[in-house]
Design a protein around this motif. Structure first.
Motif, short mmCIF file in Angstrom:
data_model
loop_
_atom_site.label_atom_id
_atom_site.label_comp_id
_atom_site.label_asym_id
_atom_site.label_seq_id
_atom_site.Cartn_x
_atom_site.Cartn_y
_atom_site.Cartn_z
N LEU A 131 -61.96 -5.28 -1.35
CA LEU A 131 -60.67 -6.16 -0.91
C LEU A 131 -60.73 -7.41 -0.59
O LEU A 131 -60.56 -8.46 -1.18
CB LEU A 131 -60.51 -6.26 0.36
N HIS A 132 -62.08 -7.42 -0.29
CA HIS A 132 -62.60 -9.13 -0.27
C HIS A 132 -62.72 -9.96 -1.67
O HIS A 132 -62.52 -11.14 -2.03
CB HIS A 132 -64.33 -9.42 0.54
N LEU A 154 -60.98 -12.71 -6.59
CA LEU A 154 -60.63 -12.84 -7.50
C LEU A 154 -59.36 -13.57 -8.01
O LEU A 154 -58.99 -13.88 -8.67
CB LEU A 154 -61.21 -11.81 -8.45
N ALA A 155 -58.48 -12.87 -7.23
CA ALA A 155 -56.52 -12.63 -7.65
C ALA A 155 -56.78 -13.98 -6.99
O ALA A 155 -55.87 -15.21 -7.73
CB ALA A 155 -56.07 -12.17 -6.86
N GLU A 187 -60.54 -4.58 -12.27
CA GLU A 187 -62.10 -3.92 -13.10
C GLU A 187 -63.18 -5.09 -13.00
O GLU A 187 -64.37 -4.87 -12.32
CB GLU A 187 -62.06 -3.58 -14.70
N LYS A 188 -62.86 -6.39 -12.91
CA LYS A 188 -63.50 -6.66 -12.63
C LYS A 188 -63.79 -7.22 -10.78
O LYS A 188 -65.20 -7.41 -10.74
CB LYS A 188 -63.10 -8.28 -12.87
N ALA A 189 -62.92 -6.78 -9.68
CA ALA A 189 -63.42 -6.34 -9.05
C ALA A 189 -64.40 -5.18 -8.25
O ALA A 189 -64.91 -5.49 -7.72
CB ALA A 189 -62.60 -6.69 -7.70
N VAL A 190 -64.10 -4.66 -9.30
CA VAL A 190 -64.97 -3.06 -9.06
C VAL A 190 -66.41 -3.76 -9.69
O VAL A 190 -68.04 -3.44 -8.85
CB VAL A 190 -64.73 -1.78 -9.95
N GLU A 191 -66.89 -4.37 -10.37
CA GLU A 191 -68.56 -4.36 -11.21
C GLU A 191 -68.59 -5.88 -10.26
O GLU A 191 -70.05 -4.57 -10.30
CB GLU A 191 -67.72 -5.05 -12.90
#
Length: 163
Positions: A95-96, A101-102, A113-117
């Motif tokens: 979440l951080h 990224l948000a 998707e970018k956060a997961v990567e």
């Protein structure tokens, strides 16, 4: 009689206060909540036959709850060491990353998707750092050279006898 009807006789407060007044319970043995209840009695007496109010239950959702739910659906069970203080769970770390990224202005459709990567990459780096750190500590001292504490049982009993 097969069942008890004590809940119909009175409230738990009235029963405990009667036990104290009758001498069946010592005042110093009263429960912790008794003094609080005496000082701050409820507005409506809690009885078994009181009808519960028909108040709708409100949904409490935080803005990150849908993201957290999607993350857990995709990544299943994540473990956390509860003994180490000050560490974040994997969900908190994700979440951080997601919030960073948000805030950076990436379109919302791509943020997840970018956060997961990024989260996956950080986990890989952290694991490799831990494994290299562990290998350094194990190469410093072989297991055979680590001093083991010697405990003599008779010394323990001598200490107990001296007390």
């Amino acid at each position: 009689m097969a069942q008890s009807r004590l809940e119909r006789i009175g409230t738990i407060y009235s029963r405990v206060s009667s036990l104290i007044k009758g001498g069946a319970m010592k005042p110093e043995d009263r429960p912790l909540w008794f003094d609080l209840y005496t000082a701050f009695p409820p507005k409506v007496e809690p009885r078994y036959d009181r009808v519960a109010p028909n108040i709708p239950v409100r949904d409490i959702f935080y803005k990150e709850d849908p993201i957290r739910a999607k993350f857990h659906r995709e990544h299943g069970r994540l473990t956390m060491n509860l003994q180490s203080h000050g560490t974040q769970s994997q969900t908190q770390k994700f979440l951080h990353v997601y919030n960073e990224l948000a805030k950076s202005g990436i379109p919302e459709s791509e943020v997840y998707e970018k956060a997961v990567e990024k989260w996956t990459q950080e986990n890989i780096e952290a694991k490799s750092a831990r494994s290299s750190q562990q290998s350094e500590t194990t190469t410093d001292k072989p297991r055979d050279s680590v001093e083991k504490p010697t405990i003599v049982i008779s010394d323990i009993f001598k200490e107990l006898d001296n007390k």
